[in-house]
Design an enzyme around this catalytic site. Structure first.
Site, PDB file in Angstrom:
ATOM      1  N   LYS A 186       0.820  -1.210   0.000  1.00 53.11           N
ATOM      2  CA  LYS A 186       0.000   0.000   0.000  1.00 53.11           C
ATOM      3  C   LYS A 186       0.854   1.261   0.000  1.00 53.11           C
ATOM      4  O   LYS A 186       2.064   1.236   0.218  1.00 53.11           O
ATOM      5  CB  LYS A 186      -0.968  -0.022   1.189  1.00 53.11           C
TER       6      LYS A 186
ATOM      7  N   ARG B  49      -2.797 -10.084   5.608  1.00 51.66           N
ATOM      8  CA  ARG B  49      -3.300 -10.248   4.238  1.00 51.66           C
ATOM      9  C   ARG B  49      -2.246  -9.710   3.281  1.00 51.66           C
ATOM     10  O   ARG B  49      -1.894  -8.532   3.348  1.00 51.66           O
ATOM     11  CB  ARG B  49      -4.626  -9.504   4.086  1.00 51.66           C
TER      12      ARG B  49
END
Length: 272
Positions: free
Chosen positions: A214, A248
């Protein structure tokens, strides 16, 4: 194939959730695995690399992405979902649409990963309860507010999500919380969440961390999304050390190796 009524997320050890995007526009791997054969091959690779759970999604939720109609989302999932479930590893369906969740759970998914924490689709909590599956309730915001006390906002959001889950009859041992790195948050807020991740344990539920590739990672280590493995791994290990049960990730192999090292250290035993 793990059955919903039988599957329980073991909370005594950390888990690696591998990301399987069957979308053309994911921020990190959009289009790479949206063909059924490629998606299935990637799922097999993640299992071989040590994935404990596979999280499959047919709609990108990256910032600025366009919503996808239900029929289109299902058309992306349908050709591959049964085959992925048949691989025998617990499967999570990444969707905020109740009907997609219902179909996926009927096919054998044992976790619903809802990026709106049961608060987007009013039918979602009932679908999860009826299916008897686990649910990941993620914190999300439509707007970024740099002046917001993000931890207090997460607490309020989680309280609402947990109330919706309880009212629908979702058992406590099927509920999982995710603070939602990168969703409606500033860079500083993301790092405040990571630094204070252990405070989220007060809600009494297993915690999931999803910082893989991210922008919060890219802001520190630079490089494109595909170059953010080491930063993602560091963020996830911090979260695991502070109480996360699931991470994740796009990069299963390195995470599985690191989780085994962390597990051996924290539990003071070699995992078997």
């Amino acid at each position: 194939m793990a059955k919903a009524a039988e599957y329980r997320l073991p909370t005594t050890r950390p888990h690696v959730m591998g990301i399987l995007n069957v979308t053309p526009d994911s921020f990190s791997d959009g289009g790479r695995f949206n063909a059924a054969d490629a998606a299935l091959a990637h799922a097999r690779t993640m299992i071989a690399d040590g994935a404990d759970i596979l999280d499959i999604g047919g709609e990108s939720t990256r910032p600025g992405s366009e919503p996808v109609a239900l029929d289109e989302e299902w058309a992306r999932l349908d050709p591959v979902l049964d085959d992925v479930i048949d691989l025998g590893v617990p499967v999570s369906i990444d969707t905020y649409k109740a009907e997609i969740a219902r179909r996926a759970c009927a096919a054998g998914a044992v976790i619903v990963n809802d990026v709106w924490g049961l608060q987007k689709d009013p039918a979602m909590a009932g679908v999860v309860a009826d299916a008897g599956v686990h649910v990941v309730m993620m914190h999300n915001r439509l707007d970024v507010d740099a002046d917001l006390d993000i931890l207090s906002d997460i607490d309020r959001f989680f309280e609402t999500s947990m109330r919706l889950a309880d009212d629908a009859g979702i058992a406590k041992d099927r509920q999982i919380l995710d603070p939602g790195f990168g969703f409606g948050k500033t860079l500083d807020q993301n790092f405040r969440i990571l630094n204070r991740f252990d405070t989220l344990k007060k809600h009494g539920l297993p915690l999931l961390a999803g910082a893989s590739r991210k922008r919060m990672v890219g802001a520190i280590v630079d490089g494109t999304a595909g170059d953010r493995l080491h930063g993602s791994l560091a963020a996830h290990l911090i979260a695991l050390f502070k109480g996360a049960v699931v991470v994740r990730t796009h990069d299963v192999g390195p995470h599985a190796d690191s989780v085994r090292m962390l597990e051996a250290t924290l539990l003071e035993r070699v995992p078997v």
